[in-house]
Design a protein around this motif. Structure first.
Motif, PDB file in Angstrom:
ATOM      1  N   ALA B 174       0.843  -1.205   0.000  1.00  7.96           N
ATOM      2  CA  ALA B 174       0.000   0.000   0.000  1.00  7.96           C
ATOM      3  C   ALA B 174       0.873   1.248   0.000  1.00  7.96           C
ATOM      4  O   ALA B 174       1.695   1.448   0.895  1.00  7.96           O
ATOM      5  N   LEU B 175       0.701   2.098  -1.007  1.00  8.56           N
ATOM      6  CA  LEU B 175       1.481   3.328  -1.117  1.00  8.56           C
ATOM      7  C   LEU B 175       0.832   4.410  -0.258  1.00  8.56           C
ATOM      8  O   LEU B 175      -0.352   4.669  -0.370  1.00  8.56           O
ATOM      9  N   ARG B 176       1.642   5.024   0.616  1.00  7.83           N
ATOM     10  CA  ARG B 176       1.057   5.972   1.570  1.00  7.83           C
ATOM     11  C   ARG B 176       1.628   7.376   1.460  1.00  7.83           C
ATOM     12  O   ARG B 176       1.001   8.355   1.820  1.00  7.83           O
ATOM     13  N   HIS B 177       2.867   7.472   1.001  1.00  7.56           N
ATOM     14  CA  HIS B 177       3.543   8.766   1.032  1.00  7.56           C
ATOM     15  C   HIS B 177       4.466   8.875  -0.166  1.00  7.56           C
ATOM     16  O   HIS B 177       5.075   7.885  -0.576  1.00  7.56           O
ATOM     17  N   ALA B 178       4.519  10.046  -0.768  1.00  8.47           N
ATOM     18  CA  ALA B 178       5.460  10.271  -1.861  1.00  8.47           C
ATOM     19  C   ALA B 178       6.153  11.604  -1.652  1.00  8.47           C
ATOM     20  O   ALA B 178       5.548  12.571  -1.203  1.00  8.47           O
ATOM     21  N   SER B 179       7.440  11.631  -1.943  1.00  6.56           N
ATOM     22  CA  SER B 179       8.231  12.842  -1.803  1.00  6.56           C
ATOM     23  C   SER B 179       8.793  13.158  -3.178  1.00  6.56           C
ATOM     24  O   SER B 179       9.592  12.401  -3.724  1.00  6.56           O
ATOM     25  N   ARG B 180       8.320  14.248  -3.771  1.00 10.74           N
ATOM     26  CA  ARG B 180       8.746  14.588  -5.126  1.00 10.74           C
ATOM     27  C   ARG B 180       9.615  15.830  -5.118  1.00 10.74           C
ATOM     28  O   ARG B 180       9.328  16.779  -4.394  1.00 10.74           O
ATOM     29  N   GLU B 181      10.637  15.830  -5.947  1.00 12.71           N
ATOM     30  CA  GLU B 181      11.429  17.036  -6.135  1.00 12.71           C
ATOM     31  C   GLU B 181      11.326  17.426  -7.597  1.00 12.71           C
ATOM     32  O   GLU B 181      11.460  16.584  -8.484  1.00 12.71           O
TER      33      GLU B 181
END
Lengths: 238, 238
Positions: B174-181
């Motif tokens: 389950a994908l819960r968090h994403a950090s994009r730059e």
């Protein structure tokens, strides 16, 4: 301006020059603290502070067992996850902010501005155009439209010294929500000249509507961030 | 592909062509429903559905008393505020998605990948490169790195038909968090050719780390979105 900067900031800027000129390449380790102290002829605590600054600005990343490596060659802006004054954000990064006010006039809202700020045909806004620097380098060119009804004396303020957001706060206008739309723009002659980039260089192009507690729009701004210097961090939870 | 599209989608695409070629300029009103129905020789409900689609995609905006105007000439991507499969997002926009798989191989993680995915020197990852289209136009070129330990048989999947995120879900990841730059890149020969733009055209350049419930990183991806077609919406609350 350099003489007013602490020693670790001067060293951080020197390391940053080496990051940006490729001496320390992206995603590779930088030299050890002791070697950097030797290279720049300063103490290890000064090197450590300089590295700490570059980590907090997003240029470097660090893991205990591995070492410190170049994470990004650009300054990470918080613009995409918070509503904060430019000077406050630059202050936290340890760089010296400067603002030039290119224009501050009262105008009748165009259809675009009316639509963004939910205004009527006859409403007036202040148009404020500012060029903002970090350590004497131009970073962002931004035009803000603010309905005159909120701050009728806005043009009496000196925005080379004052922050627009602090002015809002001083007038009990609490900013609660911002909706930004991001595009890419190629710099035209004016933008290229002001931001000191080449014609057609890519620019981050943000349109933002900022709202008060009651969701009344209080500012519509169009910001152009230099593409070569800036990066934006976005956190998503679901 | 056009013959499988409903009539309102075909009309929406025709109106969109007129938006993108400047017939209906940015921030100006488009013609009234009745005039559009006459122009495209379709019923007013079809025009209304077509306009509704373009409003939901962010191209048009509408206010009851004023009318409908061109809000943006680009497709607004939800990439900056949610973790969603490309095909799901395109499906919601009513456009037909297509994916080409350019590469799917098992490799040893480089320092950059190790750092992003918290891996050791010997760990392997799958490298998956996909070119993704909307209505036959290339929109984004993305390379994903996924530790082989999570999905050892990933290379048995056909990602021209399957979604990577649905595959994660099927394996209880389950994908819960994403950090994009986000940065800007100028297209090199390969990127320009694949995305069908000119050399040096500006590209949105995203680096993303996606995390599971327990904050273990499960995917590191590098996505290049065409700068001329896409815009991103960012909402900030504080």
């Amino acid at each position: 301006m350099t003489k007013s900067q602490p020693k670790y900031r001067i060293i951080a800027n020197k390391i940053l020059e080496n990051i940006q000129d490729g001496t320390y390449p992206l995603h590779e380790f930088i030299p050890k603290e002791i070697d950097l102290a030797d290279k720049f002829q300063v103490s290890r605590p000064t090197i450590r502070q300089a590295i700490q600054i570059l980590v907090s600005e997003g240029y470097l990343a660090r893991r205990k067992k591995s070492g410190t490596w170049v994470q990004s060659t650009k300054m990470t802006q918080g613009f995409t996850h918070m509503i904060k004054s430019y000077s406050d954000e630059m202050g936290e990064k340890g760089v010296i902010p400067k603002t030039e006010v290119l224009n501050l006039t009262k105008i009748t809202a165009t259809l675009e501005i009316q639509s963004a700020l939910k205004l009527s045909v006859d409403d007036t806004v202040f148009a404020l155009t500012r060029l903002r620097f970090a350590d004497e380098i131009p970073v962002v060119l931004v035009t803000s439209y603010i309905p005159t009804k909120y701050l009728p004396d806005l043009d009496q303020h000196d925005f080379t010294k004052e922050s627009l957001y602090h002015t809002f706060k001083d007038h009990n206008l609490a900013l609660r929500h911002a909706s930004r739309e991001l595009e890419i723009l190629k710099a035209d002659e004016t933008t290229a000249a002001l931001l000191q980039v080449s014609l057609n260089d890519p620019i981050f192009y943000f349109h933002t509507i900022t709202y008060l507690d009651n969701y009344a729009p209080v500012e519509y701004s169009i910001a152009k961030y230099r593409g070569d210097l800036n990066s934006f961090k976005i956190e998503i939870n679901q």
